[in-house]
Design an enzyme around this catalytic site. Sequence first.
Site, short mmCIF file in Angstrom:
data_model
loop_
_atom_site.label_atom_id
_atom_site.label_comp_id
_atom_site.label_asym_id
_atom_site.label_seq_id
_atom_site.Cartn_x
_atom_site.Cartn_y
_atom_site.Cartn_z
N ASP A 13 0.79 -1.23 0.00
CA ASP A 13 -0.13 0.09 0.05
C ASP A 13 1.01 1.40 -0.30
O ASP A 13 2.12 1.07 0.44
CB ASP A 13 -0.77 -0.12 1.22
CG ASP A 13 -2.02 1.12 1.02
OD1 ASP A 13 -2.61 1.20 0.29
OD2 ASP A 13 -1.68 2.03 2.05
N HIS A 152 -5.49 4.20 7.13
CA HIS A 152 -4.77 5.16 6.37
C HIS A 152 -3.35 5.55 6.37
O HIS A 152 -2.86 6.49 6.13
CB HIS A 152 -5.89 6.37 6.22
CG HIS A 152 -7.02 6.42 5.75
ND1 HIS A 152 -7.49 6.13 4.56
CD2 HIS A 152 -8.02 6.45 6.46
CE1 HIS A 152 -8.48 5.82 4.46
NE2 HIS A 152 -9.04 6.32 5.79
N ASP A 157 -2.90 -0.61 6.62
CA ASP A 157 -3.66 -1.01 5.32
C ASP A 157 -3.36 -2.17 4.68
O ASP A 157 -4.23 -2.91 4.12
CB ASP A 157 -3.79 0.42 4.44
CG ASP A 157 -4.45 1.54 4.79
OD1 ASP A 157 -5.08 1.63 5.93
OD2 ASP A 157 -4.60 2.64 4.07
#
Length: 216
Positions: A13, A152, A157
């Site tokens: 991510d 976030h 994530d």
Amino acid sequence: MIYTYVPDYVVFDLETTGLNCKTDDVIEISAIKVMGGKPAGEFSTLVNPGYHIPYQASSVNGILDDMVQGCPDFREALDGFLEFAGDMVLVGHNIKSFDLKFLYRDAMKFWGKKIANEYADTVIMSRIYLPGMSHTLSSMAEHFGASTEGAHRALADCKMTYYVYEGLKDVMDKRLAYGDVKCCPKCGSPLMKRNGKFGEFWGCVGYPACRYTERA
Ligand SMILES: [Zn+2]
């Protein structure tokens, strides 16, 4: 792109300075290596974009200018990530239309290099296997009973995405066993029942890359 489960993969991510994959930049990249369905290693670094991180970005991910002082630039961070990932399948939530675009763009910019790893996008798979519910990462993670704490930030994530991908495996297995999903003999992706002009048929979810269909 694959639509199936593989037990060995790298979930990743990014956090970025904004949502524009042409003009914005990466400020955090994290990844978890998964072997046989179990976490087997982590890679995570903040990235100094070399300019002020817009307030709108910081307000989402909580990453501030002073946190990236002394952190590597993205050239160094991406190099580390690519070495970590090797040629493994990349897994992520919404990576086809977001995260991968940053990786592809910058690998080309830094080294004229194409990233050729196969990948699975859990938002696309969620829409296929669990239609009719919210497909945000937090919703999907909650659905599969994962904690959404720290959402976030890139590594949190990644953990959520790991649970989602593993959860989707169970959903796929059940649907295959139940018979409302079959395996495409041409590409191995799932076939699902669709309604066409001439009634119901089985169509490959790999369409249009794979155009296999059969009678229902
Ligand atoms: Zn197919």
